[in-house]
Scaffold this active site. Structure first.
Site, PDB file in Angstrom:
ATOM      1  CG  ASN A  10     -38.867 -20.134 -17.326  1.00 44.86           C
ATOM      2  OD1 ASN A  10     -40.204 -20.083 -17.775  1.00 44.86           O
ATOM      3  ND2 ASN A  10     -38.888 -19.573 -15.706  1.00 44.86           N
ATOM      4  CD1 TRP A  11     -38.173 -21.920 -23.868  1.00 46.96           C
ATOM      5  CD2 TRP A  11     -39.790 -21.961 -24.777  1.00 46.96           C
ATOM      6  NE1 TRP A  11     -37.801 -22.692 -25.195  1.00 46.96           N
ATOM      7  CE2 TRP A  11     -38.868 -22.725 -25.879  1.00 46.96           C
ATOM      8  CE3 TRP A  11     -41.494 -22.114 -25.933  1.00 46.96           C
ATOM      9  CZ2 TRP A  11     -39.522 -23.184 -26.521  1.00 46.96           C
ATOM     10  CZ3 TRP A  11     -41.373 -23.281 -27.288  1.00 46.96           C
ATOM     11  CH2 TRP A  11     -40.362 -23.561 -27.199  1.00 46.96           C
ATOM     12  CD  GLU A  98     -40.280 -13.975 -13.905  1.00 44.88           C
ATOM     13  OE1 GLU A  98     -40.854 -14.936 -14.572  1.00 44.88           O
ATOM     14  OE2 GLU A  98     -39.007 -13.596 -14.069  1.00 44.88           O
ATOM     15  CD  GLU A 168     -34.453 -19.475 -11.822  1.00 47.34           C
ATOM     16  OE1 GLU A 168     -34.475 -19.617 -12.882  1.00 47.34           O
ATOM     17  OE2 GLU A 168     -35.678 -18.699 -11.399  1.00 47.34           O
ATOM     18  N   GLY A 174     -33.165 -11.649 -15.696  1.00 49.79           N
ATOM     19  CA  GLY A 174     -33.545 -10.455 -16.220  1.00 49.79           C
ATOM     20  C   GLY A 174     -32.830  -9.401 -16.426  1.00 49.79           C
ATOM     21  CB  SER A 214     -28.507 -13.403 -16.413  1.00 53.61           C
ATOM     22  OG  SER A 214     -29.128 -11.850 -16.642  1.00 53.61           O
ATOM     23  N   GLY A 236     -34.503 -15.491 -20.237  1.00 48.60           N
ATOM     24  CA  GLY A 236     -33.803 -15.139 -22.190  1.00 48.60           C
ATOM     25  C   GLY A 236     -33.150 -15.632 -22.698  1.00 48.60           C
TER      26      GLY A 236
HETATM   27  P1  13P Z   1     -32.991 -14.732 -17.002  1.00 53.86           P
HETATM   28  O1  13P Z   1     -32.214 -16.234 -17.597  1.00 53.86           O
HETATM   29  O2  13P Z   1     -33.598 -14.330 -18.560  1.00 53.86           O
HETATM   30  O3  13P Z   1     -32.642 -13.870 -16.103  1.00 53.86           O
HETATM   31  O4  13P Z   1     -34.173 -15.923 -16.702  1.00 53.86           O
HETATM   32  C1  13P Z   1     -34.126 -17.035 -15.264  1.00 53.86           C
HETATM   33  C2  13P Z   1     -34.892 -17.233 -14.959  1.00 53.86           C
HETATM   34  O5  13P Z   1     -35.657 -16.778 -14.169  1.00 53.86           O
HETATM   35  C3  13P Z   1     -35.294 -19.066 -15.580  1.00 53.86           C
HETATM   36  O6  13P Z   1     -36.849 -19.397 -14.546  1.00 53.86           O
END
Ligand code: 13P
Length: 255
Positions: A10-11, A98, A168, A174, A214, A236
């Site tokens: 997921n960019w 988000e 998640e 993040g 993460s 990330g």
């Molecule tokens: P991170 O890998 O940056 O924690 O993000 C996870 C995410 O929200 C994937 O959709």
């Protein structure tokens, strides 16, 4: 029952079309020809056309990060399922925390998008997860259960092969904090039990549940070794080819 690993990047709101082109070329070079695990990249809308062209002759799948529930109309700034389909998008992330947090999405509104996605033959990657407060007050499974039940209301059993769930935990996104292997397995098993109550044991045992939050090369092997973890949704660590492809390699090695 055999669930193929899905490793999805997921960019988020990162990378211009040029930057996206470079990244997908590097990913293609490592993961573009293998079929042991499924690999999917989810660039921002503006990069979908260039990335679509780059993955066309490869095994890499293309996903979007959101879509509107309506097929067309006066919804300024929105994108429909058909528009995504026209760019050969196969997957769409829906209900990301988000978007729940910043864009007011709810289980109900996400449900409308999920139903619209499958109507267009798009595979929803439906994101669920608890906040830290909810975990600390012992509500994790209640929250996950409501998200699954309400988000998947009226989901037709005949379309279950399109469905992917992503667990998640919001506190792990993040932040560098990952759920332990045991925490992830416990949540995934709990989610599968809810799916089983809704759709039956056999259907539930074939739905993939990805872990996100993460995930990185250092913790991927442990998470992917859990019996109910069927892949990862990576933020990330999907923005550079090396860590993302190392996670793909970890998935292949654990087969
Ligand atoms: P991170 O890998 O940056 O924690 O993000 C996870 C995410 O929200 C994937 O959709």
């Amino acid at each position: 029952m055999s669930r193929k690993f899905l490793i999805a990047g997921n960019w988020k709101m990162n990378l211009t079309p040029d930057e996206s082109t470079s990244l997908v070329e590097e990913i293609n070079a490592v993961a573009g020809n293998q079929t042991s695990v499924q690999v999917c990249v989810c660039p921002p809308f503006t990069s979908l056309p260039v990335v679509s062209e780059k993955v066309e002759q490869t095994e890499v799948l293309l996903g979007a990060q959101n879509m509107h529930a309506q097929p067309s109309g006066a919804y300024t700034g929105e994108i429909s399922a058909e528009m995504l389909r026209s760019l050969y998008v196969s997957h769409v992330i829906l209900g990301h925390s988000e978007r729940r947090q910043y864009c007011g999405e709810t289980n109900g509104s996400i449900n409308q998008k999920i139903l619209a996605a499958i109507h267009a033959n798009l595979k929803p990657i439906y994101c669920i997860g608890e906040t830290l407060d909810e975990r600390d007050s012992g509500k994790t499974m209640d929250v996950l259960s409501s998200q699954v039940r309400e988000g998947l209301e009226n989901f037709p059993s005949s379309a279950l092969d399109l469905l992917v769930i992503a667990y998640e935990p919001v506190w792990a996104i993040g932040t560098g904090k990952t759920a332990t292997d045991e925490m992830a397995q416990e949540a995934h098993l709990g989610i599968r039990k809810v799916l089983s109550e809704m759709f039956g044991d056999s259907a539930s045992s074939s739905i993939r549940i990805l872990y996100g939050g993460s995930m990185k090369p250092e913790n991927a092997a442990g998470l992917l070794a859990q019996p109910d973890v069927d892949g990862g949704l990576i933020g990330g660590a999907s923005l550079s080819a090396k860590p993302f492809c190392d996670i793909v390699e970890a998935a292949i090695s654990s087969l």
